[in-house]
Motif scaffolding. Structure first.
Motif, mmCIF file in Angstrom:
data_model
loop_
_atom_site.group_PDB
_atom_site.id
_atom_site.type_symbol
_atom_site.label_atom_id
_atom_site.label_comp_id
_atom_site.label_asym_id
_atom_site.label_seq_id
_atom_site.Cartn_x
_atom_site.Cartn_y
_atom_site.Cartn_z
ATOM 1 N N HIS A 86 26.872 -81.099 43.904
ATOM 2 C CA HIS A 86 26.108 -80.940 42.617
ATOM 3 C C HIS A 86 26.669 -81.749 41.626
ATOM 4 N N HIS A 87 25.891 -82.401 40.732
ATOM 5 C CA HIS A 87 26.449 -83.053 39.655
ATOM 6 C C HIS A 87 26.191 -81.809 38.547
ATOM 7 N N VAL A 88 27.235 -81.903 37.690
ATOM 8 C CA VAL A 88 27.613 -81.221 36.515
ATOM 9 C C VAL A 88 27.826 -81.833 35.147
ATOM 10 N N THR A 89 27.038 -81.431 33.911
ATOM 11 C CA THR A 89 27.441 -81.715 33.022
ATOM 12 C C THR A 89 27.704 -80.848 32.139
ATOM 13 N N VAL A 90 28.792 -80.988 31.222
ATOM 14 C CA VAL A 90 29.545 -80.030 30.345
ATOM 15 C C VAL A 90 29.498 -80.714 28.869
ATOM 16 N N ILE A 91 28.788 -79.913 27.859
ATOM 17 C CA ILE A 91 28.271 -79.974 26.668
ATOM 18 C C ILE A 91 28.655 -79.039 25.738
ATOM 19 N N ASP A 92 29.649 -79.739 24.671
ATOM 20 C CA ASP A 92 30.206 -78.998 23.363
ATOM 21 C C ASP A 92 28.826 -78.167 22.757
ATOM 22 N N VAL A 93 28.959 -77.104 22.546
ATOM 23 C CA VAL A 93 27.779 -76.262 21.932
ATOM 24 C C VAL A 93 27.488 -76.321 20.611
ATOM 25 N N PHE A 94 28.551 -77.132 19.962
ATOM 26 C CA PHE A 94 28.607 -77.163 18.314
ATOM 27 C C PHE A 94 28.430 -78.465 18.062
ATOM 28 N N THR A 95 28.721 -79.582 18.833
ATOM 29 C CA THR A 95 28.597 -80.902 18.278
ATOM 30 C C THR A 95 27.691 -81.629 19.211
#
Length: 230
Positions: free
Chosen positions: A202-211
């Motif tokens: 699986h591909h996963v993307t992690v994103i900062d919730v503030f920026t």
């Protein structure tokens, strides 16, 4: 008549698409599909919070208030409790050595998952690890959680960021998570590519919730998608 039917079909399709949005079924830390690196919470066993001795709860309350505030503690709701003892640990494929803040070995740990809400009524779950007597396993477990005043990027915006990523876009979003990421020391949206017939990861993307910054793009093997031991 034909125009009315067309309109009805459009509304039905739109409602179905909305119902199937990952934002309608956001998952949290207690069901995280990638193991947090600090302790193997996926291998902890479920425990009834009501069975924890009152003396332990009182010690925990005191410890949490000391790290945060009475107002903060009052808003918390216990979502899930798990525990790890020496018997469970010994049965693991890779047992872990657990130590407290003074580097003393610990044989029993509770992981209490608290639920709170950020501005905009956005639910959020974080984990507090304590010793059997209610003492915090280590200090600073509330770093990045308390006194968050910044506006959180909504789920739909995070999906848009992941979909338009030029390096590794999420073309078909699957499970969606929000949790505190120990590595990046911030709260993140984690978006997983939906399952497909071909491929073994699986591909996963992690994103900062503030920026809105993409912090990580990752791949992990299928089958590692549910760490809840219910």
């Amino acid at each position: 008549m034909k125009s009315i039917i067309t309109a009805l079909l459009f509304c039905l399709a739109a409602s179905l698409a909305y119902a199937q949005s990952p934002c309608d079924k956001i998952k949290y830390l207690d069901k995280l599909a990638m193991a947090p690196s600090e302790l193997p919470v996926q291998d902890f066993k479920l425990f009834d919070y009501n069975q924890i001795p009152d003396s332990v709860k009182a010690r925990l309350q005191s410890e949490v208030i000391k790290e945060t505030s009475a107002a903060f503690f009052k808003e918390l709701k216990v979502k899930t409790v798990k525990y790890l003892d020496s018997t469970i640990n010994a049965a693991l494929f890779t047992p872990v050595v657990i130590t407290d803040k003074d580097e003393n070995p610990v044989d029993f740990v509770y992981a209490i998952f608290y639920e709170m809400q950020f501005k905009g009524n956005i639910p959020f779950v974080f984990k507090v690890e304590i010793k059997q007597n209610g003492e915090l396993l280590r200090p600073a477990q509330f770093e990045g959680i308390v006194n968050q005043k910044k506006k959180i990027i909504p789920c739909a915006k995070a999906l848009s960021i992941a979909a338009t990523d030029k390096e590794a876009p999420i073309t078909k979003p699957g499970d969606m998570y929000i949790y505190y990421n120990q590595t990046f020391r911030t709260i993140v949206w984690q978006i997983m590519e939906a399952d497909n017939i071909t491929g073994d990861s699986h591909h996963v993307t992690v994103i900062d919730v503030f920026t809105g910054d993409i912090l990580e793009r990752n791949e992990f093997l299928k089958g590692m998608t549910n760490f809840d031991n219910e």
